[in-house]
Design an enzyme around this catalytic site. Structure first.
Site, PDB file in Angstrom:
ATOM      1  N   SER A  89      37.410  74.834  23.554  1.00 58.58           N
ATOM      2  CA  SER A  89      38.040  73.409  23.426  1.00 58.58           C
ATOM      3  C   SER A  89      37.067  72.287  23.989  1.00 58.58           C
ATOM      4  CB  SER A  89      39.272  73.152  23.886  1.00 58.58           C
ATOM      5  OG  SER A  89      40.082  74.265  23.403  1.00 58.58           O
ATOM      6  N   THR A 191      41.403  70.558  26.245  1.00 55.53           N
ATOM      7  CA  THR A 191      40.386  69.554  26.561  1.00 55.53           C
ATOM      8  C   THR A 191      40.861  69.217  28.071  1.00 55.53           C
ATOM      9  OG1 THR A 191      41.012  68.317  24.569  1.00 55.53           O
ATOM     10  CG2 THR A 191      40.798  67.022  26.694  1.00 55.53           C
ATOM     11  N   THR A 209      36.044  66.852  24.964  1.00 54.53           N
ATOM     12  CA  THR A 209      36.904  67.715  24.369  1.00 54.53           C
ATOM     13  C   THR A 209      36.039  68.004  23.094  1.00 54.53           C
ATOM     14  OG1 THR A 209      38.815  68.288  23.206  1.00 54.53           O
ATOM     15  CG2 THR A 209      38.053  65.952  22.815  1.00 54.53           C
ATOM     16  N   ARG A 219      37.391  63.672  12.026  1.00 52.71           N
ATOM     17  CA  ARG A 219      38.268  63.201  12.639  1.00 52.71           C
ATOM     18  C   ARG A 219      38.124  63.229  14.150  1.00 52.71           C
ATOM     19  NH1 ARG A 219      41.319  65.359  17.298  1.00 52.71           N
ATOM     20  NH2 ARG A 219      43.455  64.977  17.230  1.00 52.71           N
ATOM     21  N   GLY A 221      40.099  62.093  17.854  1.00 44.51           N
ATOM     22  CA  GLY A 221      41.231  62.392  18.627  1.00 44.51           C
ATOM     23  C   GLY A 221      41.422  61.110  19.597  1.00 44.51           C
ATOM     24  N   THR A 242      46.045  65.317  27.506  1.00 42.07           N
ATOM     25  CA  THR A 242      45.769  66.577  26.612  1.00 42.07           C
ATOM     26  C   THR A 242      46.783  66.807  25.767  1.00 42.07           C
ATOM     27  OG1 THR A 242      45.286  68.804  26.974  1.00 42.07           O
ATOM     28  CG2 THR A 242      46.708  67.921  28.576  1.00 42.07           C
ATOM     29  N   GLY A 243      46.347  67.548  24.467  1.00 44.42           N
ATOM     30  CA  GLY A 243      47.408  67.792  23.621  1.00 44.42           C
ATOM     31  C   GLY A 243      47.170  67.122  22.299  1.00 44.42           C
TER      32      GLY A 243
HETATM   33  C1  SD4 Z   1      42.561  66.069  20.503  1.00 47.19           C
HETATM   34  N1  SD4 Z   1      43.692  65.741  22.659  1.00 47.19           N
HETATM   35  O1  SD4 Z   1      41.423  65.793  19.722  1.00 47.19           O
HETATM   36  C2  SD4 Z   1      42.608  66.226  21.965  1.00 47.19           C
HETATM   37  C3  SD4 Z   1      42.769  67.910  21.959  1.00 47.19           C
HETATM   38  C4  SD4 Z   1      43.523  68.268  23.344  1.00 47.19           C
HETATM   39  O2  SD4 Z   1      44.276  69.931  24.644  1.00 47.19           O
HETATM   40  O3  SD4 Z   1      43.645  67.649  24.133  1.00 47.19           O
HETATM   41  N2  SD4 Z   1      43.614  69.613  23.354  1.00 47.19           N
HETATM   42  O4  SD4 Z   1      43.266  65.502  19.839  1.00 47.19           O
END
Ligand code: SD4
Length: 334
Positions: A89, A191, A209, A219, A221, A242-243
């Site tokens: 990731s 991330t 990330t 895309r 994030g 994160t997420g």
């Molecule tokens: C995203 N927030 O690209 C990142 C992905 C992530 O833990 O945090 N994964 O949306």
């Protein structure tokens, strides 16, 4: 003017009472305001998301011991994880987008609100260092795609094919069904967000990330978006996310966490509130977001929508620098 403001506050308070919600300024935590300059003791601290935060914090503290600043701690910790080809990731080894391209996002911010960010970058080993260069050497905050790569090349930064065999095999497997659903689950959440406080009481933060696996090409994030994936205010604290980035961007999560801390919330309470903001705004059965925060006094906290979110905390008073950070499960508790 003053009387109409008083009228507004009176009506807003009455409405909040009817709705059963306390206005922000009445919340219990507003009684526990953080002191203005709490790091007078000179203790350093570092928090980083997920298991790899342990080693990142070690690298950060090693940089501190070598005379580095909070920014150096962030860059050192992030670079270590970016260089780990096993991680799926972050940096090299990150899972690609649905067309097979590994595209990276990263940002960095210091205690004076200097910020640098790069997004949709391909073939560059250390986007965190590129983000730092954007912050320190250019008049801009954010560079994207080909322009960011061009700048990295001008700087002579290390380039590499970031798509490893392991990630390529996973992508081939995914293509069999090509089920494009940007859901963050246990395999897809690592991330790294980092926050550091140095002995001078200066805060810094970073986030890096490869983003959501199998995303649409192009895309971007939350991770490189100042205020969403990361925010630092030297007088208050820092926060990182994160997420699923779409949920974080829609609620400007990290800025929200820091603003709640400014109003007196502890890092833990602020993360909890920012998670509630997402839960109140959209269905969350299938999405995970975790927030991590570090106060100006070295206290930290974290909270996530679902269980399983953890982070590593390293504090100079509690831990010998040779000892790993403490791993904290943030999933339950407020
Ligand atoms: C995203 N927030 O690209 C990142 C992905 C992530 O833990 O945090 N994964 O949306």
């Amino acid at each position: 003017m003053a009387s109409s403001r008083r009228k507004f506050l009176k009506e807003a308070t009455a409405l909040a009472g009817i709705l059963g919600i306390g206005p922000l300024w009445n919340r219990a935590w507003s009684r526990h305001r953080m002191p203005a300059l709490p790091n007078a003791n000179g203790n350093a601290a570092m928090v980083s998301t997920w298991n790899h935060g342990m080693l990142a914090n070690d690298a950060g503290f090693a940089a501190l011991e070598n005379g580095g600043t909070a920014l150096d701690m962030i860059e050192a910790g992030a670079r270590l994880v970016e260089a780990d080809a096993e991680g799926l990731s972050v940096g090299i080894g990150g899972l690609p987008d649905r067309d097979g391209h590994v595209t990276l996002d990263a940002c960095i911010m210091d205690h004076t609100k200097n910020a640098g960010s790069v997004c949709f970058v391909q073939g560059i080993m250390h986007p965190i260092s590129l983000a730092r260069k954007v912050m320190e050497e250019t008049p801009h905050v954010m560079l994207a795609g080909a322009g960011a790569e061009q700048y990295a090349r001008e700087l002579g930064m290390e380039e590499s094919n970031l798509l490893t065999e392991k990630a390529s095999l996973a992508w081939e497997k995914w293509k069999a069904t090509a089920n494009y659903k940007p859901v963050i689950n246990i395999e897809n959440h690592d991330t790294i967000g980092l926050l550091a406080l140095d002995h001078n009481g200066h805060l810094a933060g970073g986030c890096t990330t490869s983003g959501v696996a199998y995303k649409m090409h192009g895309r971007v994030g939350d991770s490189p978006i100042i205020g969403a994936g990361l925010y630092v205010d030297g007088e208050v604290g820092g926060a990182t996310a994160t997420g699923l980035g779409e949920a974080v961007m829609r609620t400007v999560g990290s800025f929200l966490v820091v603003e709640l801390m400014r109003q007196g919330a502890s890092p833990q309470e602020a993360c909890y509130e920012a998670v509630q903001r997402i839960i109140q705004s959209m269905p969350t059965d299938d999405l995970q977001v975790g927030y991590l925060a570090l106060g100006r006094d070295g206290r930290c906290g974290g909270h996530a929508i679902h269980g399983g979110f953890n982070y590593a905390y390293h504090h100079s008073e509690s831990f010998e620098s040779s000892v790993h950070s403490k791993l904290i499960d943030a999933s339950h508790g407020t």
